[in-house]
Design an enzyme around this catalytic site. Sequence first.
Site, short mmCIF file in Angstrom:
data_model
loop_
_atom_site.label_atom_id
_atom_site.label_comp_id
_atom_site.label_asym_id
_atom_site.label_seq_id
_atom_site.Cartn_x
_atom_site.Cartn_y
_atom_site.Cartn_z
N CYS A 383 -29.51 46.80 124.97
CA CYS A 383 -29.71 46.32 126.33
C CYS A 383 -31.14 46.60 126.80
O CYS A 383 -32.05 45.96 126.30
CB CYS A 383 -28.65 46.90 127.26
SG CYS A 383 -28.30 45.77 128.62
N HIS A 509 -23.62 45.38 124.68
CA HIS A 509 -23.31 46.80 124.44
C HIS A 509 -22.27 46.95 123.32
O HIS A 509 -21.07 47.06 123.60
CB HIS A 509 -22.77 47.44 125.72
CG HIS A 509 -23.81 47.60 126.77
ND1 HIS A 509 -24.56 48.75 126.91
CD2 HIS A 509 -24.25 46.74 127.72
CE1 HIS A 509 -25.41 48.59 127.92
NE2 HIS A 509 -25.24 47.38 128.42
N GLU A 511 -21.56 49.44 121.64
CA GLU A 511 -20.90 50.76 121.68
C GLU A 511 -19.56 50.70 122.41
O GLU A 511 -18.73 51.59 122.26
CB GLU A 511 -21.82 51.81 122.30
CG GLU A 511 -22.05 51.73 123.81
CD GLU A 511 -23.14 50.75 124.23
OE1 GLU A 511 -23.49 49.85 123.42
OE2 GLU A 511 -23.63 50.85 125.37
N1 GLN Z 1 -31.72 47.18 133.49
C1 GLN Z 1 -31.54 46.16 132.53
C2 GLN Z 1 -30.88 44.93 133.12
O1 GLN Z 1 -30.27 45.00 134.16
C3 GLN Z 1 -30.76 46.66 131.33
C4 GLN Z 1 -29.37 47.10 131.66
C5 GLN Z 1 -28.74 47.93 130.59
O2 GLN Z 1 -29.41 48.52 129.75
N2 GLN Z 1 -27.44 48.07 130.65
O3 GLN Z 1 -30.98 43.86 132.57
#
Ligand code: GLN
Length: 537
Positions: A383, A509, A511
């Site tokens: 992310c 994600h 995970e």
């Molecule tokens: N802050 C970033 C976004 O909103 C990444 C979010 C995250 O790592 N879950 O796109």
Amino acid sequence: MHTKYIFVTGGVTSSLGKGIISASTAKLLQARGLRVTIQKFDPYINVDPGTLNPYEHGECYVTEDGAETDLDLGHYERFLNVYTSRANNVTTGKIYESVIKKEREGVYLGKTVQVIPHITDEIKRRMLLLGNTGHYDVVISEIGGTVGDIESLPFVEAVRQIQWDLPDEDCAVIHLTLVPFLSAAKELKTKPTQHSVRMLQQNGLQPDVIVCRTEHHLTPDIRRKVALFCNIKPNEVIESIDAKSIYQVPLAMVDEKLDEIIIRKLQLNAANEPDLREWKQFLDKLFNPQHEVNIALVGKYVELQDAYKSILESLIHGGAANECKVNVHSVHSEHITPANVAEKLGGMNGILVAPGFGERGVEGKITAVRYAREQAIPFFGICLGMQMAVVEFARHVLGHPEAMTTEINRNTPCPVIDLMEDQKRLTTKGGTMRLGAYKCMLDKPSLACQIYGKTEISERHRHRYEMNSDYLPELQQHGMIATGRNPETGLVEIIEIPSHPFFIGVQFHPELKSTVENPHPLFVHFVKAALEHSRRQ
Ligand code: GLN
């Protein structure tokens, strides 16, 4: 068989591991052939934990259907290997939200709306909801907080009423407490447990089982004492001693016969023995590793273990699959500078740059990515970690020193990561990110496709910003390629650098989908790449 209900309450202190006890109980019943789900009731007023800082509440776990939930749901999925959903996490905020909505709709016309019966009725409705679907033999409800907290009272009252409503054999209460060891007296102390059970009884609830968290074995005398003063039988006092791994807890509970007690009380039609063969195979690999690697987890919440819970667990699953011990080195991204990066990350066989929000620690993450890329150390960006890999590549390979995500610099002349139009229009924060499962198509050949062994995958998301595909041709020309895309929107979900031994960044994600019985392929292959790196050294 109609649905039976188990309620898990906690006493004495928080953080005793109610989530693990709930998940372990569920695992044992599942291993005896029953269909089980677990839900969590959180007494705070936030509608969901999505707006909470990880320092407050640990990681926010996202379900397939896009709910931002308590991290205990992660344990439930990792133990049971079954998805949870929006219905599995209820907060006081959610309860009040629906009661107030009904009040405005005129559902209670003419009546004063009160905690009892209206709030407790709504809690009861939610506690029985999953049971009413007919999909489960057993529904376990974990009640967050500690008995005696003012904010837990309506939940305990709702459990009392359900226990009163249902036949005796349809409902069981497990109470988890602490039996502390006083080193000066060299004694285990039962008084806090007695008090917390008394508090439960004052609220009208009689536990069927008391699980005692302890650092030392409970003697028969201690068991008898707890049993006598808490009005249960000595065999219903269960010891839960500190374990080397949370994944040992189900086996420890088998030794203590927790499953048998529950099956007897609920008159469940279950297999004679739990089938834990796969589980034991996993533990066997976990505790007898043939190899060892060092992996850096670069993030800004590293002081708090719970902030990256699912990532840490996924590394354990990925490690066991490779029969490899993974030494995770938490590296604070705020402390990484170009001058010290070699010292901080030099001995690592893999570098994982973690998700996150906001500016703090971002430059350290970019420096860590650069180090991994230039030193050919296996890299895995999740992310924000993936987004920073794109920023780093744009800065140092494409030669755009001002490259940034617009989350941090709204006016950057090189917005390689940016908001989509629908996100720009949003004015509220709760539940408005791109959330939950989305399909992704993988290019062939690619590292991603090789890892997953297929071309269509589905992964969970939680972010607002996206890779800006205007920069894609330039990135690709210089060796960073997009290998995974959302089939509907074309959004880039995966980037790779094919000239690097292992460099992959994912916008989703992974995970959140790794379980004991189904370790996530990205983590399995990341550990494998780290292992290969360690052999090259
Ligand atoms: N802050 C970033 C976004 O909103 C990444 C979010 C995250 O790592 N879950 O796109």
